[in-house]
Write an enzyme that holds these catalytic residues in place. Structure first.
Site, PDB file in Angstrom:
ATOM      1  N   ASP A   1      16.688 -14.881  -1.784  1.00 41.29           N
ATOM      2  CA  ASP A   1      16.872 -16.174  -1.145  1.00 41.29           C
ATOM      3  C   ASP A   1      17.794 -17.019  -2.018  1.00 41.29           C
ATOM      4  OD1 ASP A   1      15.330 -17.022  -3.256  1.00 41.29           O
ATOM      5  OD2 ASP A   1      13.529 -17.321  -2.074  1.00 41.29           O
TER       6      ASP A   1
ATOM      7  N   GLY B   1      17.099 -22.509  -2.521  1.00 40.29           N
ATOM      8  CA  GLY B   1      17.045 -23.830  -1.902  1.00 40.29           C
ATOM      9  C   GLY B   1      15.647 -24.288  -1.580  1.00 40.29           C
TER      10      GLY B   1
ATOM     11  N   ASP C   1       9.684 -12.449   6.239  1.00 43.88           N
ATOM     12  CA  ASP C   1       9.134 -12.322   4.892  1.00 43.88           C
ATOM     13  C   ASP C   1       8.076 -13.392   4.696  1.00 43.88           C
ATOM     14  OD1 ASP C   1      10.012 -14.530   2.595  1.00 43.88           O
ATOM     15  OD2 ASP C   1      11.229 -14.596   4.403  1.00 43.88           O
TER      16      ASP C   1
ATOM     17  N   CYS D   1      -8.152   2.299   9.131  1.00 43.10           N
ATOM     18  CA  CYS D   1      -6.961   2.329   8.279  1.00 43.10           C
ATOM     19  C   CYS D   1      -6.987   3.577   7.398  1.00 43.10           C
ATOM     20  CB  CYS D   1      -6.919   1.066   7.418  1.00 43.10           C
ATOM     21  SG  CYS D   1      -5.511   0.995   6.285  1.00 43.10           S
TER      22      CYS D   1
ATOM     23  N   CYS E   1      -4.937   3.879   4.619  1.00 36.78           N
ATOM     24  CA  CYS E   1      -4.258   3.589   3.362  1.00 36.78           C
ATOM     25  C   CYS E   1      -5.093   4.086   2.178  1.00 36.78           C
ATOM     26  CB  CYS E   1      -3.968   2.087   3.231  1.00 36.78           C
ATOM     27  SG  CYS E   1      -5.373   1.064   2.716  1.00 36.78           S
TER      28      CYS E   1
ATOM     29  N   CYS F   1      -8.467   2.212   1.685  1.00 37.82           N
ATOM     30  CA  CYS F   1      -9.515   2.488   2.677  1.00 37.82           C
ATOM     31  C   CYS F   1      -9.999   3.934   2.619  1.00 37.82           C
ATOM     32  CB  CYS F   1      -9.001   2.143   4.073  1.00 37.82           C
ATOM     33  SG  CYS F   1      -8.709   0.370   4.295  1.00 37.82           S
TER      34      CYS F   1
ATOM     35  N   HIS G   1      -3.592  -2.761   0.525  1.00 35.96           N
ATOM     36  CA  HIS G   1      -4.059  -2.674   1.915  1.00 35.96           C
ATOM     37  C   HIS G   1      -3.359  -3.677   2.821  1.00 35.96           C
ATOM     38  CE1 HIS G   1      -6.610  -2.528   5.466  1.00 35.96           C
ATOM     39  NE2 HIS G   1      -6.641  -3.852   5.388  1.00 35.96           N
TER      40      HIS G   1
END
Length: 380
Positions: free
Chosen positions: A93, A96, A267, A305, A307, A310, A336
């Protein structure tokens, strides 16, 4: 161009876009959620873990890296990619938003912004040219123009003045950009909550031929319905052949609704920040795993899930780690939450491919929030 957008498909049900952004450090499938690595790291996550969960692009923060370790240090190290051992795409970014959030410590002039470091109190100055100089040194694939982000609420005269200044600053950013063959510069549309000013800002910013455009000044405290309304009349004004980036948005409801309104990139620090407080996103909605009710709950955080968190750890164990201030617990909940949002965006892309994004939205909101109406009322 260093950054090139490829539009693959438009959803017949909603008008949402499926695409790809090509950069020198890889191709990004869109719509995409981008994890935020403010200080050249996504908090508690390693680059290997980010790749493991499927992240193709992350953010870094110009303002914070300017303060420490300094863009000259990063440049000497070979740029951000080498410095942080990340060989995929990076977006920085402009600094600013961080500068303008220092309302008690900064002064805006046509030349730029004078402010004091929030770390040391040292007087500093960032102009459009300085912001681009820093970002050129950092070496991200996508860099952002220095803009003025008005607060919410803000009166019309102030919003118009800052919007016009943002356009003038964009022209100076283009002049200052020294690495256009390696870094794509995005302009930022402002205009607050005023429809005619949004339209005028979109005309101004898109009159400058750039590889992409962002929608700024939203998700700054306004009600969600105002944000969606602003998106509905702003995104159609942006070129179809360029990516559209909504800055600072990361709740599940806003991601899906943003995509439905034509946004390609998002984002937000939300998923990582709340994870460090023990708040997680699951297929059944928000779950605060640090709560006492989970002290003897030995089921996975989210049974649906797959992942790493999990598959291997229970709610009771996660609660124990977080209550004991163990860093491993923060790592597991962060892993997660980011995995959850990246899988959500995978589902969104597949729904666009099948022309059923509205159906997907309705089913997801029903499960996560209880209903579409509740999602609109309550949000995250």
């Amino acid at each position: 161009m260093a950054v090139h957008y490829e539009l693959i498909k438009t959803c017949k049900q909603t008008g949402a876009r499926l695409g790809r952004i090509h950069t020198l450090h890889g191709t990004i499938e869109t719509p995409v959620f981008m994890p935020v690595g403010t200080l050249a790291t996504v908090k508690t996550m390693s680059p290997e873990e980010l790749k493991e969960i499927g992240s193709r692009i992350i953010l870094a923060n110009t303002y914070h890296l300017f303060l420490r370790p300094g863009h000259d240090v990063v440049e000497e190290a070979g740029g951000l990619h080498r410095f942080m051992n990340w060989d995929r795409a990076i977006l920085t970014d402009s600094g600013g938003f961080q500068v303008f959030s220092l309302s008690d410590l900064r002064k805006i002039t046509e030349e730029g912004v004078s402010f004091r470091s929030h770390l040391s109190g040292e007087p500093l100055f960032i102009s459009p040219e300085k912001s681009i100089e820093i970002q050129n040194s950092l070496g991200a694939d996508i860099i952002m123009a220095f803009d003025e982000c008005p607060p919410y609420p803000a009166d019309r005269d102030y919003v118009r003045s800052s919007m016009d200044r943002t356009y003038r600053w964009l022209q100076r950013c283009v002049e200052a950009h020294r690495r256009p063959e390696e870094q794509g510069l995005f302009g930022i549309v402002q205009g607050g909550m005023y429809r005619d000013l949004r339209e005028e800002s979109a005309r101004q910013i898109t009159s400058v031929d750039l590889p992409g455009y962002a929608i700024g000044g939203l998700s700054v405290g306004e009600p969600k319905e105002l944000m969606y309304e602003a998106l509905e009349h702003t995104t159609p004004l942006l070129p179809k052949e360029k990516p559209r980036y909504l800055m600072g948005v990361g709740s599940p409801d806003a991601l899906v609704e943003g995509v439905m309104r034509g946004v390609d990139m998002f984002d937000c620090v939300l998923p990582t920040r709340i994870a460090r407080n023990g708040t997680t996103m699951t297929s059944q909605g928000r779950l605060v795993v640090r709560n006492a009710r989970y002290a003897r709950d030995f089921s996975p955080l989210d049974p649906e899930c797959d992942c790493y968190t999990c598959r291997n750890y229970s709610r009771a164990y996660l609660r124990h780690l977080i209550k004991a201030d163990e860093t491993f617990g923060l790592r597991l909940t962060t892993y997660h939450n980011l995995y959850f949002l990246l899988r959500l965006m995978e589902g969104v892309r597949e729904a666009i491919r099948q022309d059923r994004l509205r159906d997907y939205r309705n089913a997801f909101f029903e499960k996560y929030y209880g209903s579409v109406e509740e999602a609109h009322r309550r949000g995250f």
